[in-house]
Motif scaffolding. Sequence first.
Motif, PDB file in Angstrom:
ATOM      1  N   TYR A  67       0.831  -1.190   0.000  1.00 22.23           N
ATOM      2  CA  TYR A  67       0.000   0.000   0.000  1.00 22.23           C
ATOM      3  C   TYR A  67       0.869   1.245   0.000  1.00 22.23           C
ATOM      4  CZ  TYR A  67      -3.595  -3.277   1.589  1.00 22.23           C
ATOM      5  OH  TYR A  67      -4.451  -4.339   1.704  1.00 22.23           O
ATOM      6  N   SER A  68       0.349   2.309  -0.577  1.00 20.16           N
ATOM      7  CA  SER A  68       1.015   3.584  -0.443  1.00 20.16           C
ATOM      8  C   SER A  68       0.870   4.057   0.997  1.00 20.16           C
ATOM      9  CB  SER A  68       0.431   4.610  -1.405  1.00 20.16           C
ATOM     10  OG  SER A  68      -0.910   4.915  -1.061  1.00 20.16           O
ATOM     11  N   ASN A  69       1.794   4.898   1.427  1.00 18.34           N
ATOM     12  CA  ASN A  69       1.754   5.373   2.806  1.00 18.34           C
ATOM     13  C   ASN A  69       0.462   6.120   3.135  1.00 18.34           C
ATOM     14  OD1 ASN A  69       4.274   4.320   3.504  1.00 18.34           O
ATOM     15  ND2 ASN A  69       5.348   6.170   2.852  1.00 18.34           N
ATOM     16  N   SER A  70      -0.116   6.783   2.156  1.00 18.82           N
ATOM     17  CA  SER A  70      -1.296   7.589   2.409  1.00 18.82           C
ATOM     18  C   SER A  70      -2.533   6.760   2.736  1.00 18.82           C
ATOM     19  CB  SER A  70      -1.582   8.499   1.217  1.00 18.82           C
ATOM     20  OG  SER A  70      -1.828   7.740   0.046  1.00 18.82           O
ATOM     21  N   VAL A  71      -2.556   5.487   2.340  1.00 21.20           N
ATOM     22  CA  VAL A  71      -3.731   4.645   2.575  1.00 21.20           C
ATOM     23  C   VAL A  71      -3.445   3.466   3.486  1.00 21.20           C
ATOM     24  CG1 VAL A  71      -4.599   5.289   0.299  1.00 21.20           C
ATOM     25  CG2 VAL A  71      -3.447   3.087   0.608  1.00 21.20           C
TER      26      VAL A  71
END
Length: 113
Positions: free
Chosen positions: A59-63
């Motif tokens: 996952y990307s850090n934002s999610v």
Amino acid sequence: QVRVVESGGGLVQAGGSLRLSCVASGSIFSGNDVGWYRQAPGQSRDLVASITSTDHISYSNSVKGRFAISRDNAKNTVYLQMNDLKPEDTAVYYCGAPGLTEWGPGTQVTVSS
């Protein structure tokens, strides 16, 4: 050629949840990496979640900690469970995989503050 259709988007308040689905017209997700991407107006289309053929998930850090990607190979479907949604998550969401020659229509997710 294989095509995909995304669905499940909608308008929700911050903190709400949605479950997105991506259905392929053929068996393309099994044995391949699959990703969910999103694109906000004026922005690039960015990868937010992926699952490999061996079920490694990133996952990307934002999610991270809020979204969960999964797939059902028998149904040629990939899912994105989205929890604790934030206004910054507002975008059109697309699925992608090797062998797809074009994007699907995407599904709009709008999160109000």
